[in-house]
Design a protein around this motif. Structure first.
Motif, PDB file in Angstrom:
ATOM      1  N   THR A  63     -52.304  -7.297 -29.870  1.00  0.00           N
ATOM      2  CA  THR A  63     -51.643  -6.003 -29.981  1.00  0.00           C
ATOM      3  C   THR A  63     -52.362  -4.972 -29.110  1.00  0.00           C
ATOM      4  OG1 THR A  63     -50.983  -6.508 -32.243  1.00  0.00           O
ATOM      5  CG2 THR A  63     -50.902  -4.197 -31.569  1.00  0.00           C
ATOM      6  N   ASN A  64     -51.614  -4.316 -28.245  1.00  0.00           N
ATOM      7  CA  ASN A  64     -52.177  -3.292 -27.354  1.00  0.00           C
ATOM      8  C   ASN A  64     -53.324  -3.839 -26.505  1.00  0.00           C
ATOM      9  OD1 ASN A  64     -50.392  -1.308 -28.411  1.00  0.00           O
ATOM     10  ND2 ASN A  64     -51.789  -0.955 -30.122  1.00  0.00           N
ATOM     11  N   ASP A  65     -53.172  -5.064 -26.038  1.00  0.00           N
ATOM     12  CA  ASP A  65     -54.212  -5.690 -25.215  1.00  0.00           C
ATOM     13  C   ASP A  65     -54.434  -4.903 -23.924  1.00  0.00           C
ATOM     14  OD1 ASP A  65     -55.901  -7.787 -24.046  1.00  0.00           O
ATOM     15  OD2 ASP A  65     -54.154  -8.206 -22.788  1.00  0.00           O
ATOM     16  N   ILE A  66     -55.707  -4.732 -23.557  1.00  0.00           N
ATOM     17  CA  ILE A  66     -56.046  -3.988 -22.343  1.00  0.00           C
ATOM     18  C   ILE A  66     -56.925  -4.792 -21.388  1.00  0.00           C
ATOM     19  CG2 ILE A  66     -55.842  -1.721 -23.438  1.00  0.00           C
ATOM     20  CD1 ILE A  66     -58.924  -1.671 -23.660  1.00  0.00           C
ATOM     21  N   VAL A  67     -57.099  -6.095 -21.677  1.00  0.00           N
ATOM     22  CA  VAL A  67     -58.041  -6.849 -20.861  1.00  0.00           C
ATOM     23  C   VAL A  67     -57.500  -8.195 -20.385  1.00  0.00           C
ATOM     24  CG1 VAL A  67     -59.185  -7.989 -22.823  1.00  0.00           C
ATOM     25  CG2 VAL A  67     -60.488  -7.545 -20.735  1.00  0.00           C
ATOM     26  N   ASN A  68     -56.459  -8.725 -21.007  1.00  0.00           N
ATOM     27  CA  ASN A  68     -55.876  -9.993 -20.575  1.00  0.00           C
ATOM     28  C   ASN A  68     -54.437  -9.782 -20.105  1.00  0.00           C
ATOM     29  OD1 ASN A  68     -58.025 -11.958 -20.858  1.00  0.00           O
ATOM     30  ND2 ASN A  68     -57.925 -11.578 -23.050  1.00  0.00           N
ATOM     31  N   MET A  69     -53.465 -10.300 -20.828  1.00  0.00           N
ATOM     32  CA  MET A  69     -52.080 -10.192 -20.370  1.00  0.00           C
ATOM     33  C   MET A  69     -51.566  -8.756 -20.377  1.00  0.00           C
ATOM     34  SD  MET A  69     -50.854 -12.898 -19.172  1.00  0.00           S
ATOM     35  CE  MET A  69     -51.158 -14.671 -19.091  1.00  0.00           C
ATOM     36  N   GLY A  70     -52.084  -7.942 -21.280  1.00  0.00           N
ATOM     37  CA  GLY A  70     -51.688  -6.533 -21.270  1.00  0.00           C
ATOM     38  C   GLY A  70     -52.078  -5.862 -19.976  1.00  0.00           C
ATOM     39  N   LEU A  71     -53.292  -6.150 -19.509  1.00  0.00           N
ATOM     40  CA  LEU A  71     -53.746  -5.596 -18.229  1.00  0.00           C
ATOM     41  C   LEU A  71     -52.967  -6.215 -17.071  1.00  0.00           C
ATOM     42  CD1 LEU A  71     -55.728  -3.891 -16.548  1.00  0.00           C
ATOM     43  CD2 LEU A  71     -57.293  -5.846 -16.595  1.00  0.00           C
ATOM     44  N   ALA A  72     -52.730  -7.524 -17.130  1.00  0.00           N
ATOM     45  CA  ALA A  72     -51.979  -8.185 -16.054  1.00  0.00           C
ATOM     46  C   ALA A  72     -50.618  -7.535 -15.869  1.00  0.00           C
ATOM     47  CB  ALA A  72     -51.828  -9.670 -16.365  1.00  0.00           C
ATOM     48  N   LYS A  73     -49.989  -7.151 -16.973  1.00  0.00           N
ATOM     49  CA  LYS A  73     -48.694  -6.481 -16.887  1.00  0.00           C
ATOM     50  C   LYS A  73     -48.841  -5.094 -16.265  1.00  0.00           C
ATOM     51  CE  LYS A  73     -44.729  -5.061 -19.687  1.00  0.00           C
ATOM     52  NZ  LYS A  73     -44.137  -5.024 -21.054  1.00  0.00           N
ATOM     53  N   MET A  74     -49.886  -4.364 -16.681  1.00  0.00           N
ATOM     54  CA  MET A  74     -50.081  -3.003 -16.161  1.00  0.00           C
ATOM     55  C   MET A  74     -50.272  -2.981 -14.652  1.00  0.00           C
ATOM     56  SD  MET A  74     -52.405  -0.910 -18.945  1.00  0.00           S
ATOM     57  CE  MET A  74     -53.458  -2.200 -19.584  1.00  0.00           C
ATOM     58  N   ILE A  75     -50.966  -3.985 -14.125  1.00  0.00           N
ATOM     59  CA  ILE A  75     -51.256  -3.985 -12.683  1.00  0.00           C
ATOM     60  C   ILE A  75     -50.394  -5.009 -11.937  1.00  0.00           C
ATOM     61  CG2 ILE A  75     -53.616  -3.166 -13.054  1.00  0.00           C
ATOM     62  CD1 ILE A  75     -54.602  -6.016 -12.628  1.00  0.00           C
ATOM     63  N   ASP A  76     -49.481  -5.651 -12.662  1.00  0.00           N
ATOM     64  CA  ASP A  76     -48.570  -6.650 -12.103  1.00  0.00           C
ATOM     65  C   ASP A  76     -49.329  -7.749 -11.364  1.00  0.00           C
ATOM     66  OD1 ASP A  76     -46.181  -7.888 -11.586  1.00  0.00           O
ATOM     67  OD2 ASP A  76     -45.751  -6.713  -9.782  1.00  0.00           O
ATOM     68  N   ALA A  77     -50.253  -8.405 -12.098  1.00  0.00           N
ATOM     69  CA  ALA A  77     -51.105  -9.425 -11.493  1.00  0.00           C
ATOM     70  C   ALA A  77     -50.648 -10.834 -11.845  1.00  0.00           C
ATOM     71  CB  ALA A  77     -52.554  -9.237 -11.960  1.00  0.00           C
ATOM     72  N   PRO A  78     -50.642 -11.740 -10.870  1.00  0.00           N
ATOM     73  CA  PRO A  78     -50.477 -13.159 -11.185  1.00  0.00           C
ATOM     74  C   PRO A  78     -51.766 -13.674 -11.804  1.00  0.00           C
ATOM     75  CG  PRO A  78     -50.956 -12.896  -8.858  1.00  0.00           C
ATOM     76  CD  PRO A  78     -50.830 -11.506  -9.427  1.00  0.00           C
ATOM     77  N   VAL A  79     -51.653 -14.717 -12.630  1.00  0.00           N
ATOM     78  CA  VAL A  79     -52.802 -15.192 -13.390  1.00  0.00           C
ATOM     79  C   VAL A  79     -53.095 -16.653 -13.086  1.00  0.00           C
ATOM     80  CG1 VAL A  79     -53.658 -15.667 -15.734  1.00  0.00           C
ATOM     81  CG2 VAL A  79     -52.395 -13.549 -15.264  1.00  0.00           C
ATOM     82  N   LEU A  80     -54.392 -16.951 -12.919  1.00  0.00           N
ATOM     83  CA  LEU A  80     -54.887 -18.329 -12.905  1.00  0.00           C
ATOM     84  C   LEU A  80     -55.584 -18.558 -14.240  1.00  0.00           C
ATOM     85  CD1 LEU A  80     -56.445 -18.570  -9.309  1.00  0.00           C
ATOM     86  CD2 LEU A  80     -54.129 -19.172 -10.038  1.00  0.00           C
ATOM     87  N   LEU A  81     -55.176 -19.576 -14.977  1.00  0.00           N
ATOM     88  CA  LEU A  81     -55.736 -19.855 -16.292  1.00  0.00           C
ATOM     89  C   LEU A  81     -56.716 -21.014 -16.177  1.00  0.00           C
ATOM     90  CD1 LEU A  81     -55.697 -19.300 -19.387  1.00  0.00           C
ATOM     91  CD2 LEU A  81     -53.902 -21.047 -19.543  1.00  0.00           C
ATOM     92  N   THR A  82     -57.972 -20.782 -16.588  1.00  0.00           N
ATOM     93  CA  THR A  82     -58.994 -21.817 -16.479  1.00  0.00           C
ATOM     94  C   THR A  82     -59.431 -22.310 -17.851  1.00  0.00           C
ATOM     95  OG1 THR A  82     -61.176 -22.348 -15.549  1.00  0.00           O
ATOM     96  CG2 THR A  82     -60.881 -20.134 -16.383  1.00  0.00           C
ATOM     97  N   GLY A  83     -59.648 -23.620 -17.939  1.00  0.00           N
ATOM     98  CA  GLY A  83     -60.148 -24.241 -19.163  1.00  0.00           C
ATOM     99  C   GLY A  83     -61.449 -24.969 -18.903  1.00  0.00           C
ATOM    100  N   ASP A  84     -62.304 -25.044 -19.907  1.00  0.00           N
ATOM    101  CA  ASP A  84     -63.629 -25.660 -19.801  1.00  0.00           C
ATOM    102  C   ASP A  84     -63.559 -27.090 -20.330  1.00  0.00           C
ATOM    103  OD1 ASP A  84     -66.236 -26.464 -19.946  1.00  0.00           O
ATOM    104  OD2 ASP A  84     -66.942 -24.770 -21.145  1.00  0.00           O
ATOM    105  N   ILE A  85     -63.511 -28.074 -19.437  1.00  0.00           N
ATOM    106  CA  ILE A  85     -63.400 -29.470 -19.864  1.00  0.00           C
ATOM    107  C   ILE A  85     -64.712 -29.983 -20.452  1.00  0.00           C
ATOM    108  CG2 ILE A  85     -64.031 -30.487 -17.639  1.00  0.00           C
ATOM    109  CD1 ILE A  85     -61.818 -32.590 -18.155  1.00  0.00           C
ATOM    110  N   ASP A  86     -65.834 -29.365 -20.088  1.00  0.00           N
ATOM    111  CA  ASP A  86     -67.130 -29.834 -20.579  1.00  0.00           C
ATOM    112  C   ASP A  86     -67.252 -29.667 -22.096  1.00  0.00           C
ATOM    113  OD1 ASP A  86     -69.800 -30.889 -19.849  1.00  0.00           O
ATOM    114  OD2 ASP A  86     -70.505 -28.973 -20.664  1.00  0.00           O
ATOM    115  N   ARG A  87     -66.531 -28.693 -22.648  1.00  0.00           N
ATOM    116  CA  ARG A  87     -66.591 -28.467 -24.088  1.00  0.00           C
ATOM    117  C   ARG A  87     -65.523 -29.252 -24.836  1.00  0.00           C
ATOM    118  NH1 ARG A  87     -67.003 -22.000 -23.811  1.00  0.00           N
ATOM    119  NH2 ARG A  87     -67.211 -22.015 -26.076  1.00  0.00           N
ATOM    120  N   GLY A  88     -64.715 -30.026 -24.124  1.00  0.00           N
ATOM    121  CA  GLY A  88     -63.758 -30.927 -24.743  1.00  0.00           C
ATOM    122  C   GLY A  88     -62.399 -30.296 -24.997  1.00  0.00           C
ATOM    123  N   GLY A  89     -61.375 -31.147 -24.994  1.00  0.00           N
ATOM    124  CA  GLY A  89     -60.035 -30.701 -25.335  1.00  0.00           C
ATOM    125  C   GLY A  89     -59.389 -29.770 -24.342  1.00  0.00           C
TER     126      GLY A  89
END
Length: 500
Positions: free
Chosen positions: A144-170
């Motif tokens: 709700t009222n996000d200002i650092v992830n998708m909320g910010l991406a919308k405000m600045i109209d940014a494309p996103v690269l999503l990264t996952g950490d395979i070393d920690r599993g899953g």
């Protein structure tokens, strides 16, 4: 105006900060004017800019990788935890106040104009802004009222690269689960995924990568291997705390306070082949170190009492009484004195006074106003074991809430170019407020030579290592890894197409 690209993660410590730094280095090598941006950072590792403003160290690292000067606009909101439920809130490099998590959560949308003003300032100066998210965009309680992830991406109209950490599993569940939990508009912003911290043959991953694309309809930009580079970490999740750094003959024990801050002060020692550096949090691990370092902390009084209760203080006192070397930085320096006062309740209850370790004839009084400045100068006449530091130049920065005064006869440790003095020395115990005190090659060389001589070992082989040049080499190696393992053609196309 600049084109943005945003790196988000499936969880904290998925490697967003370093990937952002690596991408910025690649862009800089390609002749692109690029800058980092993180709207809200939570970390105890901070830095003071040339104009005396405070920002997170992760964005400093990223600015260095981009070959540009770090400024507070790259990190307009910095949260420095003071306890498990509250943080000091720093807006545009200056302290706004201390807030509980709930109070900040209620007020965070008030800071959207601050965030956008900072972003637009950078956007006018650079061609590409590489934006780092925080935690995960799928944390339902924070959306709700996000200002650092998708909320910010919308405000600045940014494309996103999503990264996952395979070393920690899953990692496949991380990425697919994150995307599933997003709203449709948010899912459309994810233009690529990254598998980070992979160990092994990438071909083994091929079936999983194919299924990942099939399930998410998002291309995989690359698989980044697990690598070992000396790049500044963002927070206390740092792997450097997990074990000993290096196998050299010089044993350095760093006290790992619960609220340890600016542990990057030790990076210049960690990278030396002569050094074995370890972070300790219990008396059983103390051993027989050649040097004990008390680093910075966000909570001097609380961490001093923690050390007193778990027996580490007693170990340090016995080490010092036997002639052992002790060095305190900032909060660690304050602890070494005779008294720590908090008349205004800056850290503890108003009017609280705590006995210090009484290894330096000093008295610290906390003040509401934070002292923030970059510093240059030289060591004074240094007594005791570290006499080789006499007249050695240094540069660093101060960031603290207290003022420390001498209560006895002792020479100041440092003479500042401003005409004032800083730090104290007594026997083989030394302390000062300067973060980055070990970053100068001459300082580290003198420290290492002193300890090797005390151990009866050859000190003539110790060489000066230019810290700035060393870091540049690390950033170039990071860029090589990014180029080899990310599809940079795809990344450039994503940047060009934007967030729609």
């Amino acid at each position: 105006m600049a084109k943005p690209i945003m790196i988000q993660g499936t969880m904290s410590n998925a490697g967003k900060s370093v990937l952002t730094g690596g991408l910025l280095r690649v862009l800089a090598q390609d002749g692109v004017k690029a800058a980092p941006f993180k709207s809200q950072n939570m970390a105890l590792n901070s830095y003071i800019t040339e104009d005396g403003l405070e920002m997170g160290r992760a964005q400093v690292m990223q600015a260095e990788a981009a070959g540009i000067e770090p400024i507070a606009a790259m990190n307009p909101i910095l949260l420095k935890p003071t306890n498990d439920t509250g943080s000091q809130v720093i807006i545009n490099g200056k302290v706004e106040g201390t807030m509980s998590a709930m109070e900040y959560y209620r007020r965070k949308t008030e800071y959207i104009p601050v965030i956008m003003e900072a972003y637009e300032k950078l956007s006018k100066q650079y061609d590409i802004i590489v934006v780092e998210g925080a935690g995960s965009p799928a944390e339902i309680n924070l959306k709700t009222n996000d200002i650092v992830n998708m909320g910010l991406a919308k405000m600045i109209d940014a494309p996103v690269l999503l990264t996952g950490d395979i070393d920690r599993g899953g990692v496949f569940a991380q990425i697919v689960g994150t995307i599933v939990l997003l709203e449709e508009e948010e899912r459309r912003r994810i233009k690529g995924t990254i598998i980070n911290k992979f160990r092994g043959d990438k071909e083994i991953l091929r079936p999983g990568l194919d299924m990942l694309v099939e399930r998410t309809h998002v291309p995989v930009c690359g698989v980044v291997p697990y690598f070992y580079l000396d790049i500044d970490d963002e927070d206390s999740l740092s792997e450097r705390f997990a074990g000993k750094q290096g196998n050299g003959p010089i044993d350095i024990a760093v006290i790992r306070f619960p609220r340890i801050s600016n542990f990057t002060d030790l990076a210049a020692l960690e990278c030396r082949e002569e050094v074995s550096l370890r972070y300790i949090s219990q008396s059983a691990d103390f051993g027989e170190p050649d040097l004990v370092i008390l680093p910075g902390t966000k909570s001097t009084i609380a961490d001093l009492l923690w050390m007193r209760q778990n027996g580490l203080e007693g170990k340090i006192l016995r080490h010092a009484s036997a002639g052992g070397l002790v060095f305190g930085i900032c909060g660690g320096y304050q602890m070494l004195g005779a008294e720590v006062h908090d008349p205004d309740g800056v850290e503890a209850g108003a009017g609280k006074c705590v006995r210090g370790m009484e290894l330096l004839p000093a008295r610290t009084v906390f003040e509401p106003e934070k002292h923030r400045t970059q510093i240059t100068g030289h060591f004074g006449i240094v007594q005791g074991a570290f006499a080789e530091l006499t007249d050695v130049p240094f540069a660093g920065y101060e960031i603290h809430m207290g003022k420390t005064e001498c209560m006895g006869e002792t020479e100041p440790l440092l003479h500042l170019d401003s005409g004032t003095a800083d730090g104290m020395q007594h026997g083989n115990v030394y302390g000062c407020y300067i973060h980055g005190i070990f970053d100068q090659a001459e300082v580290v060389t003198a420290v290492l030579k002193t300890i090797l001589k005390r151990k009866g070992l050859d000190a003539d082989q110790v060489k000066n290592i230019d810290r700035k040049q060393y870091k540049e080499e690390q950033y170039d190696k990071l860029a090589d890894i990014i180029r080899e393992n990310l599809d940079m053609k795809m990344v450039y196309e994503i940047i060009e197409r934007g967030g729609k």
